[in-house]
Design a protein around this motif. Structure first.
Motif, PDB file in Angstrom:
ATOM      1  N   SER A 314       0.680  -1.297  -0.036  1.00  0.00           N
ATOM      2  CA  SER A 314      -0.355  -0.348  -0.005  1.00  0.00           C
ATOM      3  C   SER A 314       0.643   1.263  -0.158  1.00  0.00           C
ATOM      4  CB  SER A 314      -0.730   0.615   1.112  1.00  0.00           C
ATOM      5  OG  SER A 314      -0.070   0.170   2.452  1.00  0.00           O
ATOM      6  N   LYS A 316       0.364   5.322   0.615  1.00  0.00           N
ATOM      7  CA  LYS A 316      -0.453   6.988   0.484  1.00  0.00           C
ATOM      8  C   LYS A 316       0.591   8.237   0.415  1.00  0.00           C
ATOM      9  CE  LYS A 316      -3.832   9.073   3.235  1.00  0.00           C
ATOM     10  NZ  LYS A 316      -4.742   9.363   5.333  1.00  0.00           N
ATOM     11  N   ALA A 331      -3.059   3.913  -2.772  1.00  0.00           N
ATOM     12  CA  ALA A 331      -3.431   2.749  -3.570  1.00  0.00           C
ATOM     13  C   ALA A 331      -3.058   1.810  -3.071  1.00  0.00           C
ATOM     14  CB  ALA A 331      -2.047   3.330  -4.228  1.00  0.00           C
ATOM     15  N   SER A 332      -3.324   0.558  -2.689  1.00  0.00           N
ATOM     16  CA  SER A 332      -3.777  -1.052  -2.113  1.00  0.00           C
ATOM     17  C   SER A 332      -3.558  -1.845  -3.309  1.00  0.00           C
ATOM     18  CB  SER A 332      -4.176  -0.921  -1.234  1.00  0.00           C
ATOM     19  OG  SER A 332      -5.447  -1.424  -1.619  1.00  0.00           O
ATOM     20  N   ASN A 380      -7.175  -5.106  -5.686  1.00  0.00           N
ATOM     21  CA  ASN A 380      -6.252  -3.457  -5.686  1.00  0.00           C
ATOM     22  C   ASN A 380      -7.965  -2.762  -5.220  1.00  0.00           C
ATOM     23  OD1 ASN A 380      -7.515  -3.846  -8.632  1.00  0.00           O
ATOM     24  ND2 ASN A 380      -6.993  -1.806  -8.173  1.00  0.00           N
ATOM     25  N   ASP A 382      -7.582   2.212  -4.991  1.00  0.00           N
ATOM     26  CA  ASP A 382      -6.999   2.697  -5.233  1.00  0.00           C
ATOM     27  C   ASP A 382      -8.160   4.132  -5.532  1.00  0.00           C
ATOM     28  OD1 ASP A 382      -4.377   1.875  -6.220  1.00  0.00           O
ATOM     29  OD2 ASP A 382      -6.468   0.446  -7.564  1.00  0.00           O
ATOM     30  N   TYR A 383      -7.387   5.469  -5.039  1.00  0.00           N
ATOM     31  CA  TYR A 383      -8.066   6.664  -5.560  1.00  0.00           C
ATOM     32  C   TYR A 383      -7.483   7.924  -5.128  1.00  0.00           C
ATOM     33  CZ  TYR A 383      -8.246   7.956  -0.402  1.00  0.00           C
ATOM     34  OH  TYR A 383      -7.610   8.442   1.300  1.00  0.00           O
ATOM     35  N   TYR A 400     -12.287   6.977  -7.686  1.00  0.00           N
ATOM     36  CA  TYR A 400     -11.456   5.763  -7.589  1.00  0.00           C
ATOM     37  C   TYR A 400     -11.736   4.294  -8.226  1.00  0.00           C
ATOM     38  CZ  TYR A 400     -16.598   4.354  -5.566  1.00  0.00           C
ATOM     39  OH  TYR A 400     -17.914   4.117  -5.612  1.00  0.00           O
TER      40      TYR A 400
END
Length: 798
Positions: A314, A316, A331-332, A380, A382-383, A400
């Motif tokens: 992840s 940030k 994002a992860s 996954n 993500d934003y 997102y």
């Protein structure tokens, strides 16, 4: 029980020595202004030491200024608390040299951030593992970052984070963080409440359920806002009527830190983790911050041959373009592999023969061979978020995307043949946008916005040969569908008096599902009279009003009353009938929730209390068929859920505190007055914590009262005896000015009493409730112990 608690309390009280005294003192001074730059009167300032439990409080004067004198030099965290605005937290190094005043500029809080301010309160609130907020307008609990970091297993998922909250319980049969664990509260099952991450909903698309072992392990969770009610009109999600679990990502501190962690525990469970926190990139004036985290976990699991692998990453990133504008990106990526079968438990006969941890074998000639039962699930999330303040308006937009690809293969439990196994896929990808707008004025706060999302889903189940995984020509079923979701909302928090706020609101909930169902072998929709597929469309829409009243009776005492209407659309399996012909489209589940409560904070204690009454209409339930491997849905009728809840933290002294919560209630069907399944009549938690100097010690014991499981459509069919879950944690962290001052050692003991209680039963036949050899039992995993060593490296402090 009492003797055990007494011994543990004595241990916690005297496990560490007194803190070192400091002779030099300093003064902290500053000012607080609103988004327009105007002075804020009566803002609460909380200063708390990073090396002890000491706290200082102050309030701003008529010019918005404050000062705290005679504070020992050292590192501190500062919280600024003003109801209706986002809490501000900063760190500061106080020295004897005169310092400049610190200026704080408030921003309007969104619906989730509005309750995170509860950390900015007196000492008891700082010590509380879970608590409500003085600004809460419904029954809520903020589960702190300190609880997640110190009092959960290193391999936890969000079910462990929620486990001790009021009215809540979850049980992992394979060990903490090692199974797809469902969480229940107030009699609500998974799918009857929404879950969000940084305000973005996530859930399955065939029904709004969740999977605890994917997307968000505990490493990605900074704190959690658990709303045990429908929230207001501004609370978005597919199923907010039962409540909302709002997971919040970790904050980005100012100091640079690199950590490496190794953990080893029961069931040969190992975790390798590395994390980098950049602090302010570019020095003190830097505008960017970055957090990177990656880990790999391997475990044999408590149940036989129920192995699991988890690899996750992840990131940030936050960029402060100006005091009023921030850009955030998250994002992860995660991939889970497991040998878990579709049938999560074992039969009574198997447990009697092989022990309560039996699930599968290593014998390829057995239908229970672990090589015939496995998952492979990449996900996954993500934003990109953009937040800015323009005059009195605050915009907080998040765009997102997420994906879930659950590829499962499992065998039947009785034979091995060319069609005894199932090749299964449940996959979806989503793209969406959450755009809330807020306007603050002298008379109140106006919130409006839109949640919009499109999801594309592909699902199938095909008979297969487990020895070769060659599929049969026709599936048991195969469907693809798209789901369009729109939820515009508006509410206005009218400040009727200086301490009284009235908030009416309205939300419009709209769903459209466009289905393509393919011809199959006759098990679901059939041959479709020779057509390859059939298309159909389902639409659901409802107006969902809300209304609440909130009053701040004193600076440390608030009360609220709330009404909210909720909705949950039917599962897509309602179309799993011959030729997909549904004569009458089922109506959404509708609820009316009434709640009232109060929140009290003092230096020595916190107390949250609420009462609730919920009416259900058109509810659905489900039962797992162990023969077919299907989940069967049926209409359950109207039900009423009602009860009382309380939560409190009491400071004992010398760093020790007692945490308590309790729920007493009923969840029964209106016509028969029988209990809804998985609804215990009472739960309570006793927690003991010690936080002083380098030590964090915690003991938590959760009691879950008697409840019932259904047998198909038969309610109160199987009684489940009361059981409890006890966990113990010891943490030691290096403090001071060393480069290794963030290094720590953690010891976690889950299921301290080594309970093997039965927590769920699926009867072997719907024709009988009597105990049978074929009943599938879910048991608590045995005691597990883990030790984690974290080495932290940071720049040495002067």
């Amino acid at each position: 029980m009492i003797n055990r608690l007494a011994i543990l309390l004595s241990t916690i009280l005297f496990v560490a020595g007194p803190a070192f005294a400091q002779s030099s003192t300093a003064t902290l001074a500053g000012s607080v202004v609103d988004p327009d730059g105007k002075a804020v009167i009566a803002a609460t300032i909380l200063l708390h030491s990073e090396s002890s439990s000491e706290t200082w409080t102050a309030t701003t004067d008529t010019a918005g200024h404050f000062a705290i004198h005679d504070v020992p030099v050292g590192s501190y965290a500062i919280d600024v608390f003003v109801p209706g605005f986002e809490t501000i937290r900063r760190t500061v190094q106080l020295t004897t040299a005169p310092g400049e005043e610190i200026a704080f500029r408030l921003t309007v809080a969104n619906i989730v951030e509005n309750v995170t301010v509860s950390a900015a309160l007196p000492a008891a609130a700082v010590a509380a593992p879970s608590q409500s907020s003085l600004t809460a307008r419904s029954a809520q609990s903020l589960i702190s970052n300190e609880y997640i970091r110190n009092y959960t297993s290193p391999i936890s998922d969000y079910s462990q984070v929620l486990q001790m909250a009021p009215g809540t319980f979850s049980v992992s049969p394979n060990g903490p963080g090692l199974a797809d664990t469902k969480t229940f509260f107030r009699g609500f099952k998974d799918g009857q409440y929404s879950m969000t991450y940084d305000g973005i909903p996530f859930n399955d698309t065939n029904d709004p359920t969740h999977h605890s072992w994917v997307f968000f392990p505990a490493q990605t969770i900074g704190s959690t806002v658990f709303d045990r009610g429908p929230g207001s009109a501004a609370s978005i999600g597919p199923s907010t009527y039962g409540g909302s679990v709002n997971l919040i990502s970790r904050s980005l501190p100012s100091d640079r830190l690199l950590t490496g962690t190794y953990s080893y525990g029961s069931f040969d469970t190992q975790l390798y983790e590395v994390e980098y926190n950049s602090g302010r990139l570019g020095g003190e004036d830097g505008k960017s911050r970055l957090l990177l985290s990656a880990h790999a976990m391997r475990s044999d699991g408590y149940q036989t041959y129920n192995n699991q692998e988890r690899n996750a990453f992840s990131a940030k990133y936050a960029y402060t373009a100006s005091p009023n504008t921030t850009v955030t990106a998250f994002a992860s990526l995660m991939r889970l592999k497991s040998n878990t079968p579709n049938q999560k438990g074992s039969t009574r006969r198997q447990i009697q023969q092989f022990g309560d941890n039996f699930l599968m074998t290593s014998d390829p000639s057995s239908p229970l061979y672990y090589g015939y039962n496995f998952y492979d699930i990449p996900t996954n999330f993500d934003y990109v978020g953009f937040r800015t303040i323009l005059g009195g308006w605050s915009l907080d937009d998040k765009v997102y995307t997420m994906s879930y690809h659950n590829k499962q293969n499992y065998n039947g439990t009785t034979t091995i043949s060319a069609t005894s196994a199932t090749d299964k896929l449940n996959s979806y990808w989503k793209v969406g946008n959450f755009l809330p707008l807020t306007y603050a004025s002298a008379t109140g706060i106006f919130r409006t916005g839109l949640w919009s999302e499109y999801a594309s889903t592909d699902r199938y189940q095909t008979p297969s040969d487990p020895r070769t995984w060659v599929d049969a020509p026709l599936p048991n079923f195969h469907e693809m569908f798209g789901t369009t979701t729109l939820q515009p909302f508006a509410e206005y928090s009218w400040r009727a008096m200086s301490r009284l706020t009235v908030t009416p609101g309205i939300k419009y909930s709209y769903y459209q599902q466009d289905f393509t169902q393919f011809a199959d072998n006759g098990k679901t929709v059939g041959s479709l009279n020779g057509a390859p597929s059939i298309q159909h469309v389902a639409e659901y829409h409802s107006w969902l009003p809300s209304f609440d009243v909130h009053t701040l009776l004193r600076q440390s005492w608030s009360a609220y009353a709330q009404y909210g209407k909720g909705q949950n659309i039917p599962p897509t399996s309602v179309f799993d009938v011959k030729n997909a012909q549904v004569s009458t489209l089922p109506q959404p589940v509708l609820t009316d929730t009434y709640q009232a409560g109060t929140v009290v904070k003092s230096h020595r204690a916190t107390l949250d209390f609420d009462v609730y009454y919920i009416q259900f209409q058109n509810d659905y339930s489900s039962v797992f068929d162990p023969v077919s491997g299907d989940t069967i849905y049926y209409y359950t009728g109207k039900s009423i859920t009602q009860g009382v809840e309380a939560e409190s933290t009491i400071l004992v002294g010398r760093g020790a505190a007692v945490y308590l919560n309790a729920t007493k209630g009923t969840a029964k069907y209106a016509d028969t007055h029988q209990w809804v399944q998985n609804a215990p009549g009472e739960t309570f938690t006793v927690g003991l914590t010690y936080n002083r100097g380098s030590w964090n010690v915690g003991f938590f014991d959760k009691y879950i009262g008697q409840m019932f499981n259904d047998n198909g459509s038969i309610h109160e069919a199987v009684p489940i005896d009361a059981f409890s879950i006890a966990n113990l944690f010891f943490n030691y962290t290096l403090r001071g000015n060393s480069r290794f001052s963030a290094s720590r050692v953690r010891l976690a003991v889950n299921n301290l009493a080594d309970s093997h209680a039965i927590t769920a039963v699926t009867p072997a036949s719907t024709r009988s409730n009597a105990p049978a050899d074929g009943d599938i039992l879910t048991l608590m995993a045995g005691r597990s112990v883990s030790v984690a060593l974290t080495v932290g490296i940071s720049p040495a402090r002067p």
